[in-house]
Design a protein around this motif. Structure first.
Motif, short mmCIF file in Angstrom:
data_model
loop_
_atom_site.label_atom_id
_atom_site.label_comp_id
_atom_site.label_asym_id
_atom_site.label_seq_id
_atom_site.Cartn_x
_atom_site.Cartn_y
_atom_site.Cartn_z
N ASP A 122 78.45 25.47 -47.46
CA ASP A 122 79.71 25.80 -48.12
C ASP A 122 79.57 25.75 -49.64
OD1 ASP A 122 82.37 26.59 -47.93
OD2 ASP A 122 83.10 24.54 -48.16
N PRO A 134 76.51 29.49 -52.53
CA PRO A 134 77.29 30.73 -52.56
C PRO A 134 76.44 31.99 -52.50
CG PRO A 134 77.06 29.85 -54.77
CD PRO A 134 76.36 28.87 -53.85
N THR A 153 81.55 32.93 -51.05
CA THR A 153 80.92 31.83 -50.31
C THR A 153 79.85 32.32 -49.36
OG1 THR A 153 83.00 30.64 -50.41
CG2 THR A 153 81.39 29.83 -48.82
#
Lengths: 554, 445
Positions: free
Chosen positions: A139, A142, A504
């Motif tokens: 998470d 990116p 993301t």
């Protein structure tokens, strides 16, 4: 609302999955996907990218790297000295700051991959107990779609099911474990050997037919059983194996036996370079290349694929789920060493290493990697990797491309290495040069196919709009290290090396079906030996953020 | 973002939370069964004495969620003021984090990035030296389940889990009947090395009382014995306060063990020698792997201090004491660690999260903290929150809010909250502050 289109016009397209080898084509993008050109005359084109004179490829896919999770993070903690002298990543209006060295921080990892034109990456070794950790790091990594392979080759339940000859139980377990961890594929690391390491000083298995004590199974049985389970579950990717005896002189025989142990099932041999050595008795004077017989076997067995694990000269960090290997390397290099055993599941070893071009062994490792690229005939079955950061950083990919496309450059580097290398391998005699189309295969189309990702690695309608545009250059390292533009999910993230926008990225995972009645047996075993509770083990969907469930193959 | 909410129940109704996670200490036991009525936990099955106190004494603080200069204020005003303080500071610092879930820790790391600030966790005042030793020699370790299943020689060095981690013995290290130790405690030998006869020493088969401040010498004595170096008995006695024969006997046991484990605590890391002590212990453990399998593990204190180490490391590359003044992370313990930054009078504003430096830092550090604008997030009133310019009362992680915590062996676990709090979570407060900080400094990602 009518679709808004982005159009890339006039580019020279390399899309090997669709048979397009350097043809001028326009690409249409809508809603993050590549689409057919609109038939509606009123279609809204919100952005047109002029790619005239530029090379257009699908985004790169790294199918074997170490970028997230417990051991990667330990390596970050362990190596402050690299970061102090390494490149600094300043924060900007659109990006976080970060640190480099051989194990970049999470944000830095995402930015550097996308900057290189890579849009998808898979971490190759996550212990199930650390799966939640890997998802948390994803998470914070990116610009990439990503997934991970789940360590299973020393899992007690796996070994027990194989020992008891219960293939249905094994299948259910593999499916349950992948679903519980939200993983993508099954990984074997030194099957059986890590379990022996856990209970014996310098313990390991010696070959495919050594017995793993307490479980009375052999690596061969683990490989065969897992390959069958994975095929019967129709997982998109085959069993992904780090063979026994990594790095040992003479290990090519183990590797050949491993290839045979698949008995026709699909199998992916990872970082093959580290497993292709002749010689014996840890004697440097006997060390040599055995790529030729192994590549012959690959060339004649279409069930098998490999990635290379290219070594580059310089300093890096070795990190592996292979506990005994970590111990071995720490003794070779004598530096700091991290080892961690995870209950019921796996091991881990980390140590700083340095590949020197004047060293005969290191020079041979470098040459053996290149031999693999040049001696596997079908580029669809060999994938570019450095086993980042084990052989070197993923940032070395442009250099590898140059080595493959420019034999003069290759020979020039070979001349700087130890003089005996030419006698110990055939690199000096190999004249093959890769074409741009073949580079597109080994860096995107091939890994997508091997991973069973139908919407990646190509530029046909329905594919994810992950696209890299390069400025052609005679020096292919220059061409590939600084893409003109990188587009991820239809958004321009990188423009001439500068990150303009971020996202993301999706987590790619699988959830194979299995016989639910088998779950009680797994739970009984789990509750007996694990130190956490059964209900706290599975990773909930909350951890996936943006995600995509990849369907089973046919 | 992980936002597991507590289950809802009608007033007065009893509800049961199974497999709840206790965050009181680094053991992070995840097998607690909570019985909840309204805003109280009335039973905490399987929790230890510390865990019971943590769960059963928890009540909703009857105080405003936000105070500015001691006066009740709206959360919005608090968020605005906090963001302004952080952005206007030239040397802002963020400290604490060890009793927050990873989700909140990650937001704190983002804030510090946008303000070019310094971030540090309570690691710097407990196992920071272990982190530094780790950078020097590495570590041979394992998950706690491995100890339960394989550990036949269990040593505690400068650590007193009987009082600090009460379920350590029964759940992980001494009592469990493990896969390869079917008789549990009978199959294990326990050795305690400490400067005094702690409660843990009473559980040991062998207690070795060493001279205070002699850990380094004692560990090097063992390193020498492992390698058959001849030692002068008088010097060993003089340096360690223990007869050479005792150390020799211990070394024989260590070599004869199948799977040895050394747990160590702040008795090692926070006494004379600090990181050099830990380095010696980690090196001894490594040495032992030439003879048998041996591992070491710090007994971590706070519920999610291990998570803080991990989050700060994956975000910045370093696990504590990280400065961003130049726009990228730099690490320098002793300079960027909060007790030092404050004592040196360097920080010009601070945000503390789930910690109480006003109660436990040195006087110069406290005096400086009292002089600068301070934002404090805590679940209750503390000396630090009383001194704060902006004080947020936040919900308690693991009791009122969900999220992720890491056990002392880096195993991540999901929290299972018991009941709602009227106060915002630290994740929510930090997210609101981050949004405002981003606007003020012009960050758009």
């Amino acid at each position: 609302m009518p679709l808004e289109y982005t159009k890339i016009v006039g580019g020279t397209v390399y899309d090997p999955a669709n048979g397009i080898d350097g043809l001028i084509r326009d690409l249409w993008i809508a809603d993050g996907k590549i689409v057919e050109p609109p038939t509606d005359a009123d279609a809204v084109v919100s952005k047109t990218i002029d790619a005239s004179g530029l090379v257009v490829m699908p985004g790169g896919i790294d199918m074997h790297c170490h970028i997230a999770g417990p051991k990667v993070n330990v390596a970050r903690k362990m190596r402050p000295e690299e970061k102090r002298k390494g490149e600094k990543l300043h924060r900007t209006k659109v990006t976080h700051s970060g640190t480099m060295g051989s194990v970049p921080s999470t944000f830095a990892t995402g930015y550097k991959y996308i900057g290189l034109g890579y849009t998808t990456a898979f971490d190759a070794a996550i212990p199930p107990l650390g799966a939640r950790h890997a998802h948390e790091e994803f998470d914070d990594t990116p610009c990439l779609d990503k997934g991970f392979y789940v360590l299973m080759g020393n899992n007690h339940y796996v070994m027990q099911s194989i020992q008891r000859k219960e293939p249905e139980r094994l299948k259910a377990f593999v499916a349950w474990l992948l679903s519980s961890t939200k993983g993508f594929a099954a990984k074997l690391v030194n099957p059986g050997g890590v379990e022996v390491w856990k209970s014996h000083q310098a313990g390991n298995v010696s070959g495919l037919d050594s017995k793993v004590d307490h479980f009375e199974v052999t690596p061969r049985e683990i490989i065969r059983g897992m390959a069958q389970a994975v095929d019967e579950l129709r997982l998109p990717h085959s069993v992904h194996i780090h063979c026994n005896n990594l790095g040992m002189p003479g290990n090519w025989a183990t590797t050949l036996e491993t290839m045979k142990a698949f008995e026709g099932h699909r199998g992916h041999i990872t970082h093959a370079q580290f497993h292709s050595y002749g010689g014996g008795d840890a004697d440097e004077n006997t060390f040599n290349s055995k790529v030729a017989p192994l590549a012959d076997y690959i060339n004649s067995h279409s069930n098998l694929t490999i990635d290379v694990g290219q070594v580059l000269f310089g300093e890096t960090t070795s990190m592996t789920g292979d506990g005994p290997l970590g111990y071995y390397l720490s003794k070779v290099y004598g530096g700091k060493w991290f080892s961690s055993d995870t209950e019921m599941e796996s091991g881990c070893g980390i140590t700083p290493i340095k590949y020197k071009n004047k060293s005969l062994v290191h020079g041979l490792q470098w040459a053996i990697g290149l031999e693999w690229y040049l001696m596997v005939n079908d580029p669809w079955r060999v994938v570019m990797s450095t086993d980042h950061p084990n052989g070197g950083s993923f940032l070395a990919y442009p250099q590898i491309i140059r080595l493959l496309m420019d034999r003069t450059y290759r020979q020039d580097i070979l001349k700087t290495c130890h003089p005996m290398i030419r006698e110990r391998c055939s690199l000096g005699d190999l004249t093959r040069e890769y074409t741009l189309n073949e580079i597109a295969i080994i860096t995107r189309a091939g890994p997508a196919r091997i991973l069973g990702l139908k919407h990646k690695g190509h530029l046909g309608p329905g594919a994810d709009a992950d696209i890299t545009i390069y400025t052609p250059h005679e020096n292919k390292e220059v061409m590939f290290e600084l893409p003109r533009m990188v587009i991820k999910s239809g958004r321009v993230l990188v423009d001439q090396g500068e990150i303009r926008d971020t996202l993301t990225g999706k987590t790619l995972h699988v959830a194979p079906g299995y016989d639910q009645d088998m779950e009680q047996g797994i739970q009984d075993w789990f509750e007996k030996y694990y130190s956490i509770r059964w209900r706290n083990y599975p990773v909930s969907a909350d951890y996936l953020h943006e995600s995509e469930l990849v369907p089973m193959g046919l | 973002m992980i936002t597991a909410a507590p289950p809802s129940a009608a007033p007065g109704e009893l509800k049961v939370i199974e497999d709840a996670v206790c965050t009181f200490c680094g053991c992070v036991c995840d097998d607690i069964e909570l019985t909840v009525q309204d805003s109280h936990i009335i039973e905490a099955k399987r929790a230890c004495v510390l865990g019971k106190a943590w769960f059963l004494n928890h009540s909703i603080e009857d105080r405003p969620s936000c105070l500015i200069e001691g006066k009740p204020a709206s959360l919005e005003e608090g968020y605005d003021r906090a963001a302004r303080i952080l952005v206007e500071g030239k040397y802002p610092i963020i400290y604490g984090l060890s009793d927050s879930p990873c989700e909140a820790q990650r937001v704190a790391c983002s804030i510090v990035d946008w303000i070019d600030g310094t971030i540090d966790t309570t690691t710097s005042v407990c196992h920071g030296p272990s982190g530094m030793a780790f950078q020097g020699v590495g570590e041979v370790t394992c998950s706690l389940g491995e100890v339960a299943n394989r550990g036949d020689l269990i040593m505690f060095w400068g650590s007193n889990p009987a009082e600090s981690h009460p379920r350590h013995f029964s759940k992980y290290s001494l009592m469990p009947k493990g896969m390869f130790l079917p008789n549990g405690r009978k199959d294990r030998t326990c050795v305690v090395v400490d400067v005094r006869k702690t409660k843990s020493a009473k559980a040991a088969d062998i207690f070795i009382p060493i001279k205070p401040r002699a850990d380094f010498e004692a560990l090097w004595t063992l390193r020498a014995l492992a390698k058959d170096v001849e030692l002068d008995p008088e010097q060993v006695l003089r340096d360690t306060g223990v007869e050479l024969s005792v150390w020799q006997n211990l070394m024989e046991r260590m070599k004869a063990a199948k799977f040895g484990v050394i747990f160590f605590g702040m008795g090692l890391t926070m006494t004379r020698g600090k990181h050099a002590n830990t380095e010696a212990l980690l090196a001894l453990t490594r040495d032992m792997n030439a003879y048998t399998r041996f591992v070491a593990k710090p007994n971590r204190g706070h519920g999610n201090v291990t998570g803080a180490d991990n989050v700060v490391a994956w975000r910045t590359g370093y696990s504590f004491g990280v400065n961003h003044n130049r726009g990228y992370p730099r690490f320098n313990p002793g300079e960027y660690t909060t007790s030092d930054t404050l004592a040196n009078g360097e920080a010009d504003c601070a945000m503390t999260i789930a910690c109480d430096p006003m109660a436990n830092f040195s006087q110069p550090a406290r005096e400086h903290l009292a002089r600068i604008p301070l934002i404090a997030l805590d679940t209750k009133e503390t000396p630090t929150s009383r001194a704060a310019t902006v004080a947020f009362t936040v919900a308690t992680y693991g009791i009122n809010t969900g999220g992720t915590v890491y056990r002392m062996d880096d195993v991540p676990l999901p929290l299972r909250p018991a009941f709602e709090s009227p106060h915002p979570s630290d994740f929510e407060v930090l997210t609101q502050i981050e949004q405002r900080v981003k606007t003020l400094v012009g960050v758009t990602c």
